[in-house]
Design an enzyme around this catalytic site. Structure first.
Site, PDB file in Angstrom:
ATOM      1  N   MET A 320       0.816  -1.217   0.000  1.00 40.89           N
ATOM      2  CA  MET A 320       0.000   0.000   0.000  1.00 40.89           C
ATOM      3  C   MET A 320       0.849   1.266   0.000  1.00 40.89           C
ATOM      4  O   MET A 320       0.638   2.175  -0.783  1.00 40.89           O
ATOM      5  CB  MET A 320      -0.941   0.013   1.218  1.00 40.89           C
ATOM      6  CG  MET A 320      -1.951  -1.110   1.236  1.00 40.89           C
ATOM      7  SD  MET A 320      -2.976  -1.172  -0.244  1.00 40.89           S
ATOM      8  CE  MET A 320      -3.956   0.294  -0.065  1.00 40.89           C
ATOM      9  N   ASP A 339      10.997   3.282   5.277  1.00 44.51           N
ATOM     10  CA  ASP A 339      10.773   1.879   5.639  1.00 44.51           C
ATOM     11  C   ASP A 339      12.058   1.368   6.277  1.00 44.51           C
ATOM     12  O   ASP A 339      13.150   1.837   5.956  1.00 44.51           O
ATOM     13  CB  ASP A 339      10.430   1.047   4.392  1.00 44.51           C
ATOM     14  CG  ASP A 339       9.718  -0.251   4.733  1.00 44.51           C
ATOM     15  OD1 ASP A 339       8.540  -0.404   4.357  1.00 44.51           O
ATOM     16  OD2 ASP A 339      10.338  -1.118   5.397  1.00 44.51           O
ATOM     17  N   GLU A 398      -0.247  -4.178   9.933  1.00 39.14           N
ATOM     18  CA  GLU A 398      -1.442  -3.954  10.764  1.00 39.14           C
ATOM     19  C   GLU A 398      -1.151  -4.331  12.221  1.00 39.14           C
ATOM     20  O   GLU A 398      -1.526  -5.428  12.686  1.00 39.14           O
ATOM     21  CB  GLU A 398      -2.588  -4.793  10.167  1.00 39.14           C
ATOM     22  CG  GLU A 398      -3.966  -4.467  10.676  1.00 39.14           C
ATOM     23  CD  GLU A 398      -4.535  -3.165  10.139  1.00 39.14           C
ATOM     24  OE1 GLU A 398      -3.769  -2.271   9.766  1.00 39.14           O
ATOM     25  OE2 GLU A 398      -5.760  -3.041  10.132  1.00 39.14           O
ATOM     26  N   LYS A 403       2.037   1.116  14.982  1.00 43.86           N
ATOM     27  CA  LYS A 403       1.437   2.357  14.456  1.00 43.86           C
ATOM     28  C   LYS A 403       1.500   3.468  15.514  1.00 43.86           C
ATOM     29  O   LYS A 403       1.778   4.626  15.199  1.00 43.86           O
ATOM     30  CB  LYS A 403       0.001   2.095  13.992  1.00 43.86           C
ATOM     31  CG  LYS A 403      -0.033   1.237  12.715  1.00 43.86           C
ATOM     32  CD  LYS A 403      -1.420   0.995  12.190  1.00 43.86           C
ATOM     33  CE  LYS A 403      -1.495  -0.094  11.142  1.00 43.86           C
ATOM     34  NZ  LYS A 403      -1.266   0.288   9.772  1.00 43.86           N
ATOM     35  N   SER A 425      -6.780  -0.967   8.091  1.00 42.01           N
ATOM     36  CA  SER A 425      -8.041  -1.537   7.609  1.00 42.01           C
ATOM     37  C   SER A 425      -8.952  -1.875   8.768  1.00 42.01           C
ATOM     38  O   SER A 425     -10.143  -2.071   8.561  1.00 42.01           O
ATOM     39  CB  SER A 425      -7.805  -2.837   6.853  1.00 42.01           C
ATOM     40  OG  SER A 425      -6.707  -2.780   6.033  1.00 42.01           O
ATOM     41  N   HIS A 446      -8.312   5.508   4.147  1.00 39.20           N
ATOM     42  CA  HIS A 446      -8.281   4.091   3.771  1.00 39.20           C
ATOM     43  C   HIS A 446      -8.304   3.928   2.259  1.00 39.20           C
ATOM     44  O   HIS A 446      -9.351   4.027   1.623  1.00 39.20           O
ATOM     45  CB  HIS A 446      -9.472   3.369   4.427  1.00 39.20           C
ATOM     46  CG  HIS A 446      -9.441   1.889   4.254  1.00 39.20           C
ATOM     47  ND1 HIS A 446     -10.539   1.142   3.912  1.00 39.20           N
ATOM     48  CD2 HIS A 446      -8.412   1.006   4.367  1.00 39.20           C
ATOM     49  CE1 HIS A 446     -10.187  -0.129   3.823  1.00 39.20           C
ATOM     50  NE2 HIS A 446      -8.920  -0.233   4.097  1.00 39.20           N
ATOM     51  N   ASN A 449      -6.624  -1.482  -2.612  1.00 40.85           N
ATOM     52  CA  ASN A 449      -5.501  -2.113  -3.282  1.00 40.85           C
ATOM     53  C   ASN A 449      -5.836  -2.493  -4.729  1.00 40.85           C
ATOM     54  O   ASN A 449      -6.842  -3.168  -4.924  1.00 40.85           O
ATOM     55  CB  ASN A 449      -5.119  -3.364  -2.475  1.00 40.85           C
ATOM     56  CG  ASN A 449      -3.834  -3.991  -2.931  1.00 40.85           C
ATOM     57  OD1 ASN A 449      -3.084  -3.431  -3.717  1.00 40.85           O
ATOM     58  ND2 ASN A 449      -3.581  -5.202  -2.448  1.00 40.85           N
ATOM     59  N   ASN A 496     -15.525  -2.752   3.709  1.00 36.80           N
ATOM     60  CA  ASN A 496     -15.186  -4.103   4.163  1.00 36.80           C
ATOM     61  C   ASN A 496     -16.278  -4.683   5.057  1.00 36.80           C
ATOM     62  O   ASN A 496     -16.483  -5.892   5.091  1.00 36.80           O
ATOM     63  CB  ASN A 496     -13.836  -4.117   4.872  1.00 36.80           C
ATOM     64  CG  ASN A 496     -12.690  -4.022   3.872  1.00 36.80           C
ATOM     65  OD1 ASN A 496     -12.874  -4.318   2.691  1.00 36.80           O
ATOM     66  ND2 ASN A 496     -11.526  -3.601   4.325  1.00 36.80           N
TER      67      ASN A 496
END
Ligand SMILES: NC(=O)c1ccc[n+]([C@@H]2O[C@H](COP(=O)([O-])OP(=O)(O)OC[C@H]3O[C@@H](n4cnc5c(N)ncnc54)[C@H](O)[C@@H]3O)[C@@H](O)[C@H]2O)c1
Length: 721
Positions: A320, A339, A398, A403, A425, A446, A449, A496
């Site tokens: 993502m 990263d 996730e 986070k 998500s 959000h 993908n 979702n």
């Protein structure tokens, strides 16, 4: 110089014997065709005819030429006869322009779309500016109709049949230089010279044009047109194309026009437009278009002063983060991608480079644009370089602790005004914000993908998000070319959450012995871009297992997932990414059903008996009606503001068939009575949990509240796509 006004929209000026027909929206918006502007244009053309000028130049304003017809006018037409009449009126109007004895010129700056381009096509010459706002096209197909004011008849004669069909069937918009290449326009000029050059063009008299021999063969001979027809028909019947009546109608009407000789067949176009405009597909596509316009204005509605993002930091360069950072760099935002893994960073930069080289090869961009985009994306393995960032967006794995740590670190390095966005998500934002200074600047953004392709972004509001932060996040999404839909925080957010019962039923059907192919085929026959089991392979069974776990925990009474999700993950049958899921994959292509996945179903005891064997209608309703009920639940809980935005999100987020207008519109077209009845039957036959969905529909059906039924007002100004 003398001027004559015909009302609010149209004026005529004399410039040394050349008449200037000026088109301007009185409120400063783009000029569109509506009842008032068409009437004024009719009067102005009568005046031009009676004056017999030595030339005519049609020009718009600084903002643009003509954005097309007001779509509310199309929405209001409810029968074939009036739609065909509307087309004949346009033919008469533009026919008069085409028959003027003097040379006529369209001076185009900004949008020249739909009816606007059809007007320009009825003139002798077309001159356009080099400005990036200049766009020419016939986007009618996107609204389920055809160009009904002469476009199908005049365009193929000007640019040849293959080019004309390409433009009309894709609804694509060309900038000035591409339009020149296709001979759609005659000259490209700087904006400041437009009027002078247009007046100068009058002295060239009437044009004489000749298409290249091969294009003449393909356009003006029966054999040539037969070749084009067969080629186009093949592409129209593939995939979701089969659900749309407009493309074959465009092909048919265009070919009829060419076969009829120089006069064309404008009547065929009128009849074609009549049929399409009165269809439910057209109304559904127009409503979705209006909803998408609303989504684009979300930022302005929340806080009109929200500034654009110019510098961004994206943390996490996985699937993502790499995609989002690439879109940002392409759209002019200076983006730092962070990263821990240097390999992930180099993959991310490579991903952008590959896409940009493809655009370069196709001449969609120039070499300096390629370089500038690549220069805007910088990569780092350190959480540094945050100074001056307008937004920090995290897209790491996730994991709540991770986070929180990233936002904690970021908050200590950036100013209080920096927007903080999470692409989570499923994790609750309120928990993510604990201990965060100024938690009002945290917003969920959000993306879907792959971020490069998917048009929807859910803008997640949690208890502390400020309107200012939400507005800036929505503006960022819109500036990235996406459609932001405002969603209140809940498990799975909107898309979702509604998708979860759909996927759950697909696995249940599989466990009951319905074949993989049958389940997926029923969904694609309904119009979904892929079946639910194929979709699980694309999402990945590992990701699906964790999302379903979250959904099961939040709504155990109706979303407790089958153990098959975990079993697939544990067996490494992850789907596309492991080349083995419900289907097998070779070289990235889907092959047959995977025997190992079916054996797992049997051997681990997931098969179950069912009292009945579902036919196609039962399978379709078991998959889709619980999704509809969940969408109504979300509306009731205020997760999403309106039925229209809910439909838009489901069309853009999971590809719910756009011709059906979205789940809510589709259910209402069937009638909520019928939907409730079907859910009750299905609950008795297969799955008692469906009775809960039936009760939701019953509550909506019998409720008097209309708050959630808000739809786009018919009087709202709207433009063509
Ligand atoms: N994959 C999807 O379809 C999808 C869709 C929407 C949202 N999301 C969400 O987006 C987020 C990212 O998902 P993904 O699929 O891109 O994950 P991913 O596993 O592909 O990428 C995560 C990246 O984060 C990096 N990372 C881990 N710890 C880090 C740290 N401390 N600092 C910097 N980088 C770190 C990893 O090296 C990895 O490159 C998740 O929250 C996920 O729920 C995923």
């Amino acid at each position: 110089m003398s001027g004559e006004s015909f009302g609010d929209w149209v004026t005529l000026e004399d410039q040394g014997g050349v008449l200037l027909l000026r088109l301007a929206d009185p409120s400063g918006n783009y000029f569109v065709f509506n009842a008032a502007s068409v009437e004024e244009l009719e009067k102005a053309i009568s005046a031009i005819e009676s004056r017999g000028p030595k030339g005519l130049v049609v020009i718009g304003t600084e903002r643009g030429f003509i954005a097309g017809a007001d779509v509310n006018m199309l929405l209001a037409v409810d029968n074939e006869k009036s739609a065909a009449e509307m087309s004949r009126r346009g033919h008469a109007l533009f026919g008069r322009l085409a028959r003027l004895a003097c040379p006529t010129v369209a001076a185009i700056h900004g949008p020249c779309l739909g009816g606007g381009l059809e007007l320009a096509l009825s003139l002798d010459w077309r001159i356009a500016t080099k400005a990036k706002e200049t766009k020419l096209g016939l986007p009618e197909v996107r609204l389920g109709i055809l160009p009904g004011w002469g476009g199908t008849q005049r365009l193929p004669r000007l640019v040849g049949l293959p080019n004309a069909l390409d433009m009309m069937l894709k609804g694509s918009q060309l900038d000035g230089s591409r339009a020149l290449k296709r001979k759609l326009i005659d000259r490209l000029v700087p904006k400041e010279w437009l009027l002078d050059k247009a007046i100068e063009q009058v002295s060239r008299g009437k044009p004489r044009r000749k298409l290249p021999p091969i294009v003449r063969f393909l356009s003006f001979t029966g054999i040539g047109r037969g070749i084009v027809r067969r080629k186009v028909e093949k592409t129209l019947s593939a995939g979701q194309g089969r659900f749309f009546a407009a493309p074959p109608q465009i092909l048919d009407v265009t070919l009829r026009g060419l076969a009829a000789g120089p006069a064309g067949d404008f009547e065929a176009e009128a009849i074609g437009l009549g049929k399409l405009t009165a269809s439910a597909t057209c109304k559904n596509l127009i409503r979705l278009f209006l909803e998408s316009e609303k989504a684009r204005k979300l930022s302005r509605d929340l806080d009109p002063s929200a500034p654009a993002v110019q510098r961004a930091v994206v943390v996490g360069a996985g699937v993502m983060g790499a995609g989002i950072a690439g879109v940002m760099a392409k759209r002019g935002i200076h983006t730092r991608l962070v990263d821990l893994s240097a390999e992930a960073l180099s993959r991310a930069v490579g991903r952008l480079g590959k896409a940009m080289r493809k655009s370069l090869k196709r001449r969609q961009i120039k070499p300096h644009e390629y370089q500038a985009t690549m220069d805007r994306l910088t990569a780092s393995t350190k959480l540094a370089g945050f100074t001056g960032a307008d937004v920090v967006l995290e897209a790491v794995a996730e994991n709540m602790d991770l986070k929180r740590k990233i936002f904690g670190d970021a908050a200590s390095r950036v100013s209080h005004g920096t927007l903080l966005c999470t692409n989570t998500s499923s994790l609750p934002l309120s928990e993510m914000a604990e201990g965060l200074p100024h938690p009002d600047r945290l917003v969920g953004l959000h993306f879907f993908n792959p971020p490069e392709k998917m048009p929807l972004v859910e803008v997640i509001r949690y208890e502390h998000s400020s309107d200012t932060a939400l507005a800036r996040a929505a503006r960022l999404a819109a500036d990235l070319g996406k459609f932001p839909v405002l969603v209140r925080e809940c498990a799975g957010f909107l898309v979702n959450r509604c998708l979860s019962p759909y996927l759950g039923q697909a696995v249940l059907l599989l466990e009951e012995g319905v074949t993989v192919e049958r389940i997926d085929e029923v969904a694609t026959d309904f119009g979904m871009p892929m079946g639910p089991l194929h979709l699980l392979d694309v999402v990945g069974w590992d990701v699906a297992a964790s999302v379903c776990r979250v959904m099961g925990d939040a709504f155990p009474e109706r979303m407790e997932p089958s153990g098959y999700f975990d079993a697939m993950r544990d067996a490494g049958l992850l789907g596309e990414k492991s080349r083995s899921g419900i289907y097998r994959y070779e070289k990235g292509k889907k092959q047959g059903v995977n025997g190992t996945a079916l054996a797992l179903l049997r051997d681990k005891g997931f098969t179950r008996s069912s009292a009945a064997t579902p036919d196609a209608a039962d399978i379709r309703d078991r998959l889709l009606l619980p999704l509809v009920a969940e969408a109504y639940r979300c509306l009731d809980e205020g997760i999403v503001d309106s039925e229209g935005q809910c439909d838009l999100a489901m069309v853009m987020g999971i590809g719910f068939p756009p011709h059906l207008g979205g789940p809510i519109t589709w259910a209402q077209a069937r009638s909520l009575d019928e939907v409730e009845g079907r859910l009750q039957i299905l609950s008795g036959r297969y799955d008692q949990r469906l009775a809960q969905a039936a009760r939701v529909i019953e509550a909506v059906r019998t409720s008097d509240t209309t708050a959630s039924k808000e739809s786009v007002s018919a009087s709202e100004p709207a433009r063509h796509a």
